[in-house]
Write a protein that holds these residues in place. Structure first.
Motif, PDB file in Angstrom:
ATOM      1  N   HIS A 220      -0.358  13.997  -3.105  1.00 38.62           N
ATOM      2  CA  HIS A 220       0.665  14.963  -3.519  1.00 38.62           C
ATOM      3  C   HIS A 220       1.496  15.310  -2.297  1.00 38.62           C
ATOM      4  O   HIS A 220       0.972  15.398  -1.197  1.00 38.62           O
TER       5      HIS A 220
ATOM      6  N   ALA B 156       1.917  16.709 -19.571  1.00 37.62           N
ATOM      7  CA  ALA B 156       1.681  16.786 -21.014  1.00 37.62           C
ATOM      8  C   ALA B 156       0.533  17.734 -21.349  1.00 37.62           C
ATOM      9  O   ALA B 156      -0.325  18.034 -20.507  1.00 37.62           O
TER      10      ALA B 156
ATOM     11  N   THR C 262      -3.650  15.897 -12.587  1.00 40.66           N
ATOM     12  CA  THR C 262      -2.863  16.876 -13.340  1.00 40.66           C
ATOM     13  C   THR C 262      -1.893  16.114 -14.240  1.00 40.66           C
ATOM     14  O   THR C 262      -1.539  14.965 -13.963  1.00 40.66           O
TER      15      THR C 262
ATOM     16  N   TRP D 224       3.876   8.421 -14.898  1.00 41.40           N
ATOM     17  CA  TRP D 224       4.084   7.318 -15.835  1.00 41.40           C
ATOM     18  C   TRP D 224       2.763   6.753 -16.349  1.00 41.40           C
ATOM     19  O   TRP D 224       2.511   5.551 -16.287  1.00 41.40           O
ATOM     20  N   PHE D 225       1.901   7.657 -16.806  1.00 35.05           N
ATOM     21  CA  PHE D 225       0.608   7.270 -17.390  1.00 35.05           C
ATOM     22  C   PHE D 225      -0.300   6.565 -16.372  1.00 35.05           C
ATOM     23  O   PHE D 225      -1.175   5.796 -16.750  1.00 35.05           O
TER      24      PHE D 225
ATOM     25  N   ASN E  36      -2.424  20.268  -7.219  1.00 34.15           N
ATOM     26  CA  ASN E  36      -3.259  19.165  -6.732  1.00 34.15           C
ATOM     27  C   ASN E  36      -3.911  19.493  -5.392  1.00 34.15           C
ATOM     28  O   ASN E  36      -5.073  19.157  -5.166  1.00 34.15           O
TER      29      ASN E  36
ATOM     30  N   LEU F 121      -0.488  12.733 -12.634  1.00 31.90           N
ATOM     31  CA  LEU F 121      -0.238  11.550 -13.457  1.00 31.90           C
ATOM     32  C   LEU F 121       1.249  11.212 -13.408  1.00 31.90           C
ATOM     33  O   LEU F 121       2.097  12.065 -13.676  1.00 31.90           O
TER      34      LEU F 121
HETATM   35  N1  FMN Z   1       3.126  13.856 -16.834  1.00 28.52           N
HETATM   36  C1  FMN Z   1       2.452  13.288 -17.890  1.00 28.52           C
HETATM   37  O1  FMN Z   1       1.743  13.992 -18.603  1.00 28.52           O
HETATM   38  N2  FMN Z   1       2.552  11.950 -18.130  1.00 28.52           N
HETATM   39  C2  FMN Z   1       3.300  11.130 -17.361  1.00 28.52           C
HETATM   40  O2  FMN Z   1       3.336   9.943 -17.622  1.00 28.52           O
HETATM   41  C3  FMN Z   1       4.026  11.703 -16.265  1.00 28.52           C
HETATM   42  N3  FMN Z   1       4.801  10.916 -15.463  1.00 28.52           N
HETATM   43  C4  FMN Z   1       5.454  11.477 -14.398  1.00 28.52           C
HETATM   44  C5  FMN Z   1       6.196  10.652 -13.548  1.00 28.52           C
HETATM   45  C6  FMN Z   1       6.835  11.176 -12.442  1.00 28.52           C
HETATM   46  C7  FMN Z   1       7.596  10.263 -11.546  1.00 28.52           C
HETATM   47  C8  FMN Z   1       6.760  12.571 -12.191  1.00 28.52           C
HETATM   48  C9  FMN Z   1       7.475  13.174 -11.008  1.00 28.52           C
HETATM   49  C10 FMN Z   1       6.032  13.389 -13.010  1.00 28.52           C
HETATM   50  C11 FMN Z   1       5.362  12.878 -14.137  1.00 28.52           C
HETATM   51  N4  FMN Z   1       4.587  13.668 -14.981  1.00 28.52           N
HETATM   52  C12 FMN Z   1       3.918  13.101 -16.032  1.00 28.52           C
HETATM   53  C13 FMN Z   1       4.406  15.109 -14.698  1.00 28.52           C
HETATM   54  C14 FMN Z   1       3.384  15.348 -13.598  1.00 28.52           C
HETATM   55  O3  FMN Z   1       2.155  14.756 -13.939  1.00 28.52           O
HETATM   56  C15 FMN Z   1       3.191  16.854 -13.352  1.00 28.52           C
HETATM   57  O4  FMN Z   1       4.413  17.378 -12.917  1.00 28.52           O
HETATM   58  C16 FMN Z   1       2.131  17.132 -12.314  1.00 28.52           C
HETATM   59  O5  FMN Z   1       0.895  16.688 -12.781  1.00 28.52           O
HETATM   60  C17 FMN Z   1       2.034  18.619 -12.002  1.00 28.52           C
HETATM   61  O6  FMN Z   1       1.130  18.807 -10.923  1.00 28.52           O
HETATM   62  P1  FMN Z   1       1.578  19.569  -9.593  1.00 28.52           P
HETATM   63  O7  FMN Z   1       2.030  20.942 -10.048  1.00 28.52           O
HETATM   64  O8  FMN Z   1       0.380  19.631  -8.682  1.00 28.52           O
HETATM   65  O9  FMN Z   1       2.735  18.779  -9.027  1.00 28.52           O
END
Ligand code: FMN
Length: 234
Positions: A12, A151, A148, A106-107, A19, A104
């Motif tokens: 992160h 979704a 994290t 893009w899955f 995270n 996470l």
């Molecule tokens: N969240 C999902 O649930 N599925 C995804 O596929 C997904 N793809 C992401 C791709 C990118 C490039 C970014 C920037 C975010 C994506 N997210 C997705 C959201 C992140 O998972 C989410 O913002 C993060 O887990 C939050 O944690 P944090 O507050 O510690 O940053």
């Protein structure tokens, strides 16, 4: 070695992130349990994500047609992998538990973490054609995903818009971790921390802390045993 070691591979960008908080909970709890905890903070290390010719020190075997897998297999046997790879491989060798902590993307893993996997879990070090899955090189080690999401859990239900989370996790948990032999512990999923009020975030972290106290006693996930498959093509 005498002391038990755990490795947290962490991706992160922000020390203020959820995270980072999840990483710190694991760090504290595992230390309380007597672990030496090593963290690979991939963004802080500016870890190289791309699998390239630069990962081999000295000459390559076939410069006309560079094959990364083949070249790194031989370079590994000859002690000619780049130093950042060797450093991480040493951490893996010493660890009895590896936690991947990431948001996470893009899955899947963020690219920098996928790069760590592409480069560090090289053929000969992490797997071979003889040693995979149940017979894998790391069968005495445990590994798990802690991540994290953006979704909600509803979206990742089998009938949700994203489909079953277990389908998303199959390539990561089976295709990577179990392939290398790891005993895979159930994933720790922090659903949508960004959309969660502070009390909910704190509760998720406390849940993680509680789980960590019994983590090493958990039964790993089960995967299809090798005996079910015809491996005679080898
Ligand atoms: N969240 C999902 O649930 N599925 C995804 O596929 C997904 N793809 C992401 C791709 C990118 C490039 C970014 C920037 C975010 C994506 N997210 C997705 C959201 C992140 O998972 C989410 O913002 C993060 O887990 C939050 O944690 P944090 O507050 O510690 O940053």
């Amino acid at each position: 070695q005498a002391q038990k070691t755990a490795l947290i591979v962490y991706a992160h960008q922000s020390p203020a992130s959820f995270n980072a908080a999840a990483r710190d909970v694991a760090l504290q709890e595992l230390k309380l349990q007597g672990y030496e905890v090593v963290v690979s903070d991939l963004y802080a290390m500016n870890f190289k994500a791309s699998a390239t010719r630069d990962d081999i020190i000295g000459d390559v075997r076939n410069s006309e047609h560079f094959r990364y897998g083949d070249e790194t297999l031989h370079a590994g046997m000859e002690g000619r992998l780049s130093e950042d790879i060797v450093t991480e491989q040493r951490k893996v060798t010493e660890a009895e538990l590896i936690i991947f902590q990431f948001p996470l993307y893009w899955f899947s893993f963020p690219a920098i973490m996928k790069g760590w996997i592409d480069r560090v879990l090289s053929q000969g070090f992490a797997f071979s054609l003889e040693k995979m899955y149940d017979n894998g090189i790391f069968k005495d080690k445990k590994a798990m995903l802690s991540f994290t999401t953006g979704a909600t859990p509803t979206m990742f239900q089998p009938d949700g818009i994203n489909g079953d989370i277990n389908v998303t996790l199959w390539p990561l948990q089976n295709g990577i971790l179990h392939f290398c032999g790891f005993q895979v512990l159930a994933p720790q999923i922090f659903w949508s921390p960004a959309h969660c009020p502070p009390a909910g975030r704190a509760a998720m972290l406390e849940g993680w802390r509680t789980r960590l106290k019994g983590l090493l006693a958990e039964n790993p996930l089960t995967f299809a045993p090798c005996e079910l498959f015809d491996l005679s093509f080898q």
